[in-house]
Design an enzyme around this catalytic site. Structure first.
Site, PDB file in Angstrom:
ATOM      1  N   TYR A 110       0.828  -1.207   0.000  1.00  0.00           N
ATOM      2  CA  TYR A 110       0.000   0.000   0.000  1.00  0.00           C
ATOM      3  C   TYR A 110       0.861   1.256   0.000  1.00  0.00           C
ATOM      4  CZ  TYR A 110      -3.166   3.641   1.657  1.00  0.00           C
ATOM      5  OH  TYR A 110      -3.878   4.809   1.791  1.00  0.00           O
ATOM      6  N   LYS A 114       1.179   3.946  -3.084  1.00  0.00           N
ATOM      7  CA  LYS A 114       0.693   5.312  -2.865  1.00  0.00           C
ATOM      8  C   LYS A 114       1.782   6.320  -3.190  1.00  0.00           C
ATOM      9  CE  LYS A 114      -2.773   6.630  -1.552  1.00  0.00           C
ATOM     10  NZ  LYS A 114      -3.995   7.025  -2.304  1.00  0.00           N
TER      11      LYS A 114
END
Length: 333
Positions: free
Chosen positions: A138, A142
């Site tokens: 993640y 990002k």
């Protein structure tokens, strides 16, 4: 001003789209779930359903809008790298390309302070303190998505990225619901000494920051901004406040970080072997979050965005708890 809000069927995107409508903006929204945006359509939003992995859809969404607030993305602590890459990087590439082709003036990108996390305690993290290696899929994707956004500045797109920490309020399904369910089963324990401080962000304060990002001048462009309430608190004080408000027993048991981390590692390993790879109840990242200090320096947002958080964490928690109890009441009817 006419804007597009992606991810409007989610918590942050939906709350911001509603706020933008209340501010008198003309709002187009996108999301995968029509039922998640019905309240926005009733308030006057234009809804275009579809998956942003389709570049043609992304371009159609950007026709005639002046600015895009990009809240869509893959979230969570568990899953395959390719899914996070598709949901964060590829989708953002499509949005950036659509903005450029349709001559959108400004793109405000919702990023995450998870990119800073390296397994250690940090106080007052500044925007430039990005580690060389990322903790999970993640955070890595990002950050990669952010770079796609900032790369578009050289082609004339006005860009900003906001990194809000632990956003809560009515509709929040990411922070407290799992903890509440665990406490229902008496499976929640304080990790470590329970004194670690963290930042939260009231959804109303984030909405104000996003509106500012739509309107600020040239000096604020091309930068990432930490967003929080600017008032760090011990995370377990917050958890137990929520427990009291929803009439659950407070968390009083303690578990050492080493024991909790080992249990989480075993839980993750078992889930990897289990058919379908279900999300583990305990995770190593979760143990870090509930044990480590993690606070942000928001001076840049205060200076360039005139960001001044006005809604306290406790007000946001009261809003969340009232909403949560209403959901439970409806579920029992």
């Amino acid at each position: 001003m006419k804007i597009l809000v992606t991810g409007a069927s989610g918590f942050i995107g939906g709350r911001f789209a509603r706020h933008a409508l209340e501010q008198g903006l003309e709002v187009r929204v996108n999301g995968r779930r029509a039922e998640g945006v019905e309240h926005l359509v009733k308030r006057g939003a234009q809804f275009v359903q579809g998956d942003l992995t389709d570049p043609d859809l992304a371009r159609r969404l950007c026709i005639g809008v002046e600015a895009v607030v990009h809240c869509a993305g893959a979230v969570g602590q568990w899953g395959r790298y390719q899914d996070f890459y598709r949901g964060n990087v590829e989708v953002t590439e499509n949005v950036v390309e659509a903005c450029l082709k349709e001559h959108v003036r400004r793109l405000v990108h919702l990023s995450s302070p998870s990119i800073y996390f390296d397994g250690r305690s940090h106080l007052g993290i500044r925007e430039e303190q990005v580690p060389k290696r990322f903790f999970d899929h993640y955070s890595k994707t990002k950050f990669m998505a952010e770079q796609k956004v900032f790369g578009a500045a050289e082609f004339g797109l006005q860009v900003l990225a906001l990194r809000p920490r632990m956003v809560t309020g009515a509709g929040d399904m990411s922070i407290f619901p799992r903890l509440l369910k665990m406490q229902h089963k008496n499976r929640l324990a304080i990790i470590g000494n329970g004194l670690n401080k963290v930042d939260f962000t009231s959804i109303q304060n984030l909405n104000d920051a996003l509106v500012s990002a739509l309107h600020v001048g040239e000096a604020a462009l091309g930068k990432a901004y930490n967003i929080s309430n600017g008032a760090p608190v011990p995370v377990w004080d917050v958890v137990n406040y929520v427990m009291r408000q929803v009439h659950l027993p407070q968390v009083t048991r303690y578990r050492s970080f080493g024991l909790g981390y080992s249990a989480a590692a075993l839980n993750e390993f078992a889930c990897l072997l289990w058919p379908g790879r279900p999300q583990p109840t305990l995770s190593r990242l979760g143990m870090h979050i509930m044990n480590k200090d993690f606070t942000l320096d928001i001076a840049r947002a205060r200076h360039h965005l005139d960001y001044a958080p006005t809604v306290s964490l406790w007000a946001a928690l009261d809003e969340f708890c009232g909403w949560w109890k209403a959901q439970e009441h409806r579920g029992r009817q």
